[in-house]
Design a protein around this motif. Sequence first.
Motif, PDB file in Angstrom:
ATOM      1  N   THR A 191       0.826  -1.212   0.000  1.00  0.00           N
ATOM      2  CA  THR A 191       0.000   0.000   0.000  1.00  0.00           C
ATOM      3  C   THR A 191       0.857   1.257   0.000  1.00  0.00           C
ATOM      4  O   THR A 191       0.456   2.262  -0.549  1.00  0.00           O
ATOM      5  CB  THR A 191      -0.943   0.049   1.209  1.00  0.00           C
ATOM      6  N   TRP A 192       2.008   1.224   0.656  1.00  0.00           N
ATOM      7  CA  TRP A 192       2.773   2.475   0.770  1.00  0.00           C
ATOM      8  C   TRP A 192       4.162   2.434   0.163  1.00  0.00           C
ATOM      9  O   TRP A 192       4.762   3.477  -0.030  1.00  0.00           O
ATOM     10  CB  TRP A 192       2.891   2.902   2.230  1.00  0.00           C
ATOM     11  N   PHE A 196       4.947   4.721  -2.781  1.00  0.00           N
ATOM     12  CA  PHE A 196       4.948   6.149  -2.466  1.00  0.00           C
ATOM     13  C   PHE A 196       6.241   6.563  -1.784  1.00  0.00           C
ATOM     14  O   PHE A 196       6.825   7.592  -2.118  1.00  0.00           O
ATOM     15  CB  PHE A 196       3.765   6.484  -1.556  1.00  0.00           C
ATOM     16  N   LEU A 231       0.581  11.832  -0.081  1.00  0.00           N
ATOM     17  CA  LEU A 231      -0.134  10.554  -0.096  1.00  0.00           C
ATOM     18  C   LEU A 231       0.725   9.453   0.524  1.00  0.00           C
ATOM     19  O   LEU A 231       0.199   8.483   1.068  1.00  0.00           O
ATOM     20  CB  LEU A 231      -0.499  10.154  -1.523  1.00  0.00           C
ATOM     21  N   ALA A 232       2.059   9.609   0.437  1.00  0.00           N
ATOM     22  CA  ALA A 232       2.937   8.641   1.089  1.00  0.00           C
ATOM     23  C   ALA A 232       2.626   8.612   2.583  1.00  0.00           C
ATOM     24  O   ALA A 232       2.501   7.545   3.186  1.00  0.00           O
ATOM     25  CB  ALA A 232       4.399   9.005   0.851  1.00  0.00           C
ATOM     26  N   PHE A 274      -0.849   6.775   3.153  1.00  0.00           N
ATOM     27  CA  PHE A 274      -0.892   5.311   3.084  1.00  0.00           C
ATOM     28  C   PHE A 274       0.005   4.678   4.142  1.00  0.00           C
ATOM     29  O   PHE A 274      -0.348   3.667   4.738  1.00  0.00           O
ATOM     30  CB  PHE A 274      -0.486   4.843   1.683  1.00  0.00           C
ATOM     31  N   PHE A 275       1.172   5.305   4.382  1.00  0.00           N
ATOM     32  CA  PHE A 275       2.084   4.719   5.355  1.00  0.00           C
ATOM     33  C   PHE A 275       1.477   4.767   6.761  1.00  0.00           C
ATOM     34  O   PHE A 275       1.485   3.767   7.482  1.00  0.00           O
ATOM     35  CB  PHE A 275       3.422   5.466   5.335  1.00  0.00           C
ATOM     36  N   TRP A 315      -1.352   2.320   7.316  1.00  0.00           N
ATOM     37  CA  TRP A 315      -0.782   0.978   7.442  1.00  0.00           C
ATOM     38  C   TRP A 315      -0.212   0.771   8.844  1.00  0.00           C
ATOM     39  O   TRP A 315      -0.386  -0.278   9.468  1.00  0.00           O
ATOM     40  CB  TRP A 315       0.305   0.810   6.382  1.00  0.00           C
ATOM     41  N   GLU A 319      -2.595   0.047  11.545  1.00  0.00           N
ATOM     42  CA  GLU A 319      -3.117  -1.310  11.500  1.00  0.00           C
ATOM     43  C   GLU A 319      -2.102  -2.308  12.062  1.00  0.00           C
ATOM     44  O   GLU A 319      -2.477  -3.246  12.758  1.00  0.00           O
ATOM     45  CB  GLU A 319      -3.417  -1.630  10.036  1.00  0.00           C
ATOM     46  N   LYS A 320      -0.813  -2.080  11.758  1.00  0.00           N
ATOM     47  CA  LYS A 320       0.191  -3.092  12.084  1.00  0.00           C
ATOM     48  C   LYS A 320       0.831  -2.893  13.441  1.00  0.00           C
ATOM     49  O   LYS A 320       1.371  -3.842  14.003  1.00  0.00           O
ATOM     50  CB  LYS A 320       1.293  -3.083  11.014  1.00  0.00           C
ATOM     51  N   ILE A 355      -8.188   7.394   2.757  1.00  0.00           N
ATOM     52  CA  ILE A 355      -8.168   8.537   1.842  1.00  0.00           C
ATOM     53  C   ILE A 355      -9.524   9.237   1.638  1.00  0.00           C
ATOM     54  O   ILE A 355      -9.549  10.452   1.416  1.00  0.00           O
ATOM     55  CB  ILE A 355      -7.511   8.113   0.520  1.00  0.00           C
TER      56      ILE A 355
END
Lengths: 317, 358
Positions: free
Chosen positions: A290-291, A294, B138-139, B142-143, B146, B149-150, B266
């Motif tokens: 997902t990342w 980017f 956007l990096a 999304f990072f 993530w 979640e982790k 997003i």
Amino acid sequence: MLADIFINPFVDMFAAPDFLMQVLWEGLVSGILYALIALGFVLIFRSSRIFNFAQGIMVVFAALTLVGLHAYGVPAWISVALTLGVMFVLALTIERVVLRPLVGQPDIILFMATIGITLFLIGFGETIFGGENKVMISSELGIPTGDTVMEPFGGLLILQHLDITVVIVATLLVLALLAFLNYTQMGRAIRALGDDHQAALSVGISLQTIWVLVWFIAGIIALVTGIAWGARAGVSFALEVIAYKALPVLMLGGLESITGAIVGGLMIGMLEKLFEIYWGQPLLGGNTETWFAFVLALIVLLFRPQGLFGEKIIERV
Amino acid sequence: MLYRTAGQFKTSYKSDQALFPIKQDAFLLGIIGLFVLAIFPLTASEFAFQTMLIPVMIYALAALGLNILTGYAGQLSLGTGAFMGVGAYACYKMVTLMPWMNPLVAILLSGVFSAGVGVLFGIPSLRIKGFYLAIATLAAQFFLVWLFEKWAWLYNYNASGAIQVPNLTVFGGYVTGPQADSIVQYYVVLGIVALMTMLCINLTRGNLGRTWKATRDMDIAAELIGINLMKSKLTAFAISSYIVGVAGALYVFMWKGAAEPNLFDIPLSFQVLFIAIIGGLGSVLGNYLGAILIVGLPVVLNLVPATLGLAISSAMVEHLNIMIVGSLIVFFLIVEPHGLNQLWRLIREKLIIWPFPH
């Protein structure tokens, strides 16, 4: 810990070269699809300076229309032709209703407008075709199934025929597009518009025609991508996420560069698979796809702010 | 006529630069204040609190934060949702690690963490500009999602992976969690939002705000007249992320009550961006107008089929909603690209010179 990061993954790669090849092949196939979506972006950006966020949803919309038309009993190839017609009407409508009144507005306003188009197409697609996951009509379109098994280095390498077809079709499409842009009058007009708006207008190139044409080409690319990706993963609005994958491709390759879109797409497709398999899953709990693209693009951009193949930014006061 | 400025003379530079150069503006704000402070909370139903009053203010605050960065300092960001998430998770960790902590203090402090993360992801802005920067943010988006979640430590290793807001008290009354009253939460949100808004109005009118605007209009020219771009851009990222982080903490603690990582994905970033752009980039008032429109529209649209007696399935209503919101965004951009704030400015100008056309 350091060994896990710097040594062990490479040891694993050399220990099982067939698996490495399998990973690279899968990365290549998704990379080609990223490159296709990025190409749609680049074409529109070059000719109109519009950052078209709707490209991803156009992929979903084209695939949904194709599957939906077939579900109404239209033969497969006729529904492909009809879908192309729908994409043309869409291009015409977007140019007429959205873009023409917004000519000359700041970039961010046009960018927002394409997000508006995205929302509209999501709602429209769901209203007409429903939101549930659908199966792409691969066999009706003659897309081969099955796989070829090779045994390099005494291991196993499985190539899905579907993936091979995708690679061939995408390569042909890119070649056709490059030929169109370089050797036809229309194609040269698109490139002229990309180089200098005013100069292109003053030699008699029609902005409106070119914009419709460019959006239609983006629609064709969207349909091909939609068929390819839909055959692999089913047709639903979850496909939209692959559109986000095209954004780091653009960053990496440069917003104006067609070469950049292709090279960037392939690089990102393969590197993110490699990272996920050899670093992401063992060390970070997986799902790094997902990342990763980017962050990779961000790091590259720190050293080359215009991307690998973008136009050099010259700023004047 | 309503906005007659005759007789209101400005005799000093100070009075010309006052927050309310015209008396009627202050009067109008007084009326709005009366509604917001007394009439709305006393008459609103639970439904109105939960679907309109509280979310409008929280979204407006988030949009205000984004507007500092995008509207005033000119750095387009698509990672707002993730920064709201940083605020929410920071607040959650603080109140669970230190249960004695006043939740209001925790909410205000949680912005500090998102400011730190914001500065970190703002560093590329020194080299990257325009749409490249937008994708770079956007990096972060999304990072961070993530990571939510982790990184199990963030949600205290619970099995669901979601954070649940505990019941917390201030001076013996519940302000967060399932036991809190909507009206109490409303006043808490109102207080914090009003405080932040005042802070922003004054920041953007002052030295820092002028530095940001110069950076936005042309950063090279700004650098040539002696503005430190690094300072200007990074303070914009820090303050913007602080406000967005506080908005995120309010979003979970005062409204949602629980949050999963994908809540900050997003679509939330885009929703806040819509509010900021439809409201008007580079304005404070616009964020409120935009939030009322973007938050209120789906609520109204959901009520329409029921009142007209049409039998439409709720899934269909939702699809139509997305479609209508999308087309309205395009419509508003075409009609007034500078947003609702500009629309209000034009109306106010017309009112001042009425009945004359010029």
